[in-house]
Motif scaffolding. Structure first.
Motif, PDB file in Angstrom:
ATOM      1  N   LEU A  95       0.808  -1.188   0.000  1.00 52.41           N
ATOM      2  CA  LEU A  95       0.000   0.000   0.000  1.00 52.41           C
ATOM      3  C   LEU A  95       0.854   1.256   0.000  1.00 52.41           C
ATOM      4  CD1 LEU A  95      -2.682  -0.990   2.620  1.00 52.41           C
ATOM      5  CD2 LEU A  95      -2.854  -1.114   0.149  1.00 52.41           C
TER       6      LEU A  95
ATOM      7  N   GLY B 122      -9.432  -3.501   1.616  1.00 54.35           N
ATOM      8  CA  GLY B 122      -8.942  -4.838   1.289  1.00 54.35           C
ATOM      9  C   GLY B 122      -8.932  -5.105  -0.198  1.00 54.35           C
TER      10      GLY B 122
ATOM     11  N   SER C 282      -6.864  -1.909   5.860  1.00 58.49           N
ATOM     12  CA  SER C 282      -6.863  -3.121   5.034  1.00 58.49           C
ATOM     13  C   SER C 282      -8.034  -4.039   5.323  1.00 58.49           C
ATOM     14  CB  SER C 282      -5.553  -3.888   5.231  1.00 58.49           C
ATOM     15  OG  SER C 282      -5.392  -4.256   6.598  1.00 58.49           O
TER      16      SER C 282
END
Length: 532
Positions: free
Chosen positions: A23, A291, A312
């Motif tokens: 990320l 997610g 997440s």
């Protein structure tokens, strides 16, 4: 005047919002020593109020209290406390000031056979210009208004002289790159404009992100090749999900855009129930919250849900409009969770609304109600305007405002909403607990107070509800009708200067009030959790 044809699929993102659906650094990744996030630090003080809209479905101008809207979808702040509203169902751009609501652009073409206002496509003066379900709306650095005209499959502009023109699109849905009218879109729902004038478009029903630069439209991401069979023989194209290189990334009905300070783009990937991030320098797309999207067999959209916490594992349900806070956090209009969410430092927080439940009540942000919020925009001074679409209202999210006569004078004060409660004996703090004279707080909350000198007992009552207490004991007898219970306080009431003092939180919480301590002005603040 060119009339746009009704297309059922073009309204899928609008229907979706009403009926669904490694990320990069997350917003506001804090460095050591940075200031606190004001919104999170003051969250307990935030309130939600109605700014404009009676709640009735319709088109009424006038005072903000009497005005009516029809699915207000997107907002843009224009300065000095004024906003423009893409009032999609009314086929207009509306303007809201501190006191009144008016039509800024668009005209009346009557109703169709379903009772909906007719949309159309016409450039020209804003009083005679026509729109078809205008959605995303933004303001350029030069003061020009740019809107995603979803039903016309076009991107339109409105300049400072009040002239509406079409930047790109020809009114026919499609996925075609090219110059101006040679390009085609399919139900675009949002736009974002850089300081240099580059326009990014959430081309919602094409499931792609587009760019308009110097009048030329190009497609930045990969079109979806996924199809869904709803029932035998009924196959429709659907969006998809893929992170990675920008040119290969895939979306599912992207509908919200906002540029960050680096010129990169946050995207509400509505059908995937995710928040995505386009890093233009790196040429990549990644998921920053929610997610990874997966699809059940025969489903066009990923399953929505609700969960705060780590980005997440957080869950959304049809996220729509986005807004950055001064600290770099990302506010999200989580439409079908009926809440405003906040992505900051890798975590998701709920800021306003009662998740998964619709409502329309004003009050404390965490208790007040929303119904399909579709956008949020910063108004300055910690205030945010919300397009509360299914409630047909424009709401304001703002921190509590102190009464003008409350200052840091060293005294301990008792506040009830915006009123300072008058008392000839100020509250007292003992061992971290704030006590107030029982008669002051009880009578302010409309209770009767009776003191029995012979027994030293104080009875506080309203209707069938009563409380019996004594100084020196932390046990209180609570009665309601024939029911009797005993409540144990953390600190016992006491007598001082012939007054019985009681912990302020006791009656406040028994009455369902919120209690906050305001250290800067040494005040106890009591507020009803909802007010409408």
């Amino acid at each position: 005047m060119k009339m746009s044809k009704r297309n059922v699929k073009a309204w899928l993102p609008i229907v979706l919002a009403a009926s669904l659906m490694v990320l990069p650094p997350t917003p506001g990744a804090a460095a050591a020593g940075e200031q606190k996030d004001v919104l999170l630090d003051q969250l307990a003080l935030y309130e939600l109020h109605t700014w404009a809209g009676s709640g009735e479905l319709g088109l009424v101008n006038g005072t903000n209290q009497s005005a009516s809207f029809r699915q207000p979808t997107r907002l843009v702040a224009t300065g000095e406390g004024t906003i423009l509203v893409a009032d999609s169902g009314n086929q207009r751009i509306r303007q809201i000031t501190s006191t009144s609501t008016s039509t800024y652009a668009g005209l009346d073409l009557g109703e169709d056979e379903f009772g909906d206002l007719i949309g159309a496509w016409n450039d020209g003066d804003r009083a005679t210009a026509a729109f078809d379900h205008p959605a995303g709306i933004t303001l350029t650095r030069t003061g020009m208004i740019v809107t995603a005209d979803a039903g016309n499959h076009a991107v339109r502009s409105l300049n400072a002289q009040g002239q509406v023109s079409t930047i790109a699109g020809d009114g026919v849905m499609g996925l075609v790159d090219g110059e101006g009218a040679a390009a085609r879109f399919n139900g675009p729902m949002d736009v974002a404009v850089t300081n240099s004038g580059v326009i990014y478009v959430a081309d919602t029903l094409n499931h792609v992100i587009r760019k308009i630069e110097q009048g030329r439209v190009t497609t930045l991401t990969a079109p979806s090749e996924r199809a869904v069979e709803y029932f035998p023989g009924a196959v429709e194209p659907a969006g998809d999900y893929a992170d990675g290189k920008l040119a290969a990334a895939k979306f599912n009905e992207p509908s919200g855009l906002v540029l960050d300070g680096k010129g990169n783009l946050y995207v509400s990937d509505t059908g995937n129930q995710l928040i995505r991030y386009i890093d233009f320098a790196a040429g990549t797309v990644s998921t920053v919250a929610g997610g990874k999207a997966t699809y059940e067999s025969g489903e066009a959209y990923a399953e929505g849900g609700y969960a705060d916490g780590q980005a997440s594992t957080a869950r959304f349900h049809a996220p729509r409009g986005l807004s950055l806070t001064p600290e770099g956090g990302l506010l999200i209009a989580d439409s079908l969770n009926h809440a405003i969410r906040y992505l900051k430092d890798g975590k998701v927080h709920t800021i306003a609304g009662t998740p998964e439940d619709t409502g329309k009540a004003d009050g404390l942000a965490g208790y007040a109600g929303l119904n399909t919020p579709t956008d949020i925009v910063a108004m300055g001074n910690g205030r945010y305007a919300i397009a509360d679409s299914a409630n047909n209202r424009i709401r304001i999210l703002q921190p509590y405002q102190l009464p003008a006569d409350v200052t840091a004078d060293g005294q301990i004060k008792l506040l009830y909403h915006s009123e300072r409660v008058a008392t000839d004996a100020e509250p007292v703090i003992r061992s971290g607990t704030t006590f107030v004279p029982v008669r002051i707080i009880a009578e302010r909350l409309d209770y009767d107070v009776v003191f029995d000198k012979s027994t030293g007992q104080v009875t506080v009552s309203r209707g069938e509800l009563s409380y019996r207490l004594h100084a020196g004991t932390n046990l209180i007898q609570r009665g309601e009708g024939s029911q009797r219970t005993t409540i144990t306080l953390q600190a016992a009431p006491f007598i001082q200067d012939d007054r019985l003092y009681l912990p302020v939180r006791f009656f406040a919480e028994e009455m369902g009030l919120d209690v906050q301590w305001l250290p800067s002005v040494r005040s106890v603040l009591l507020r009803e959790r909802i007010s409408g």
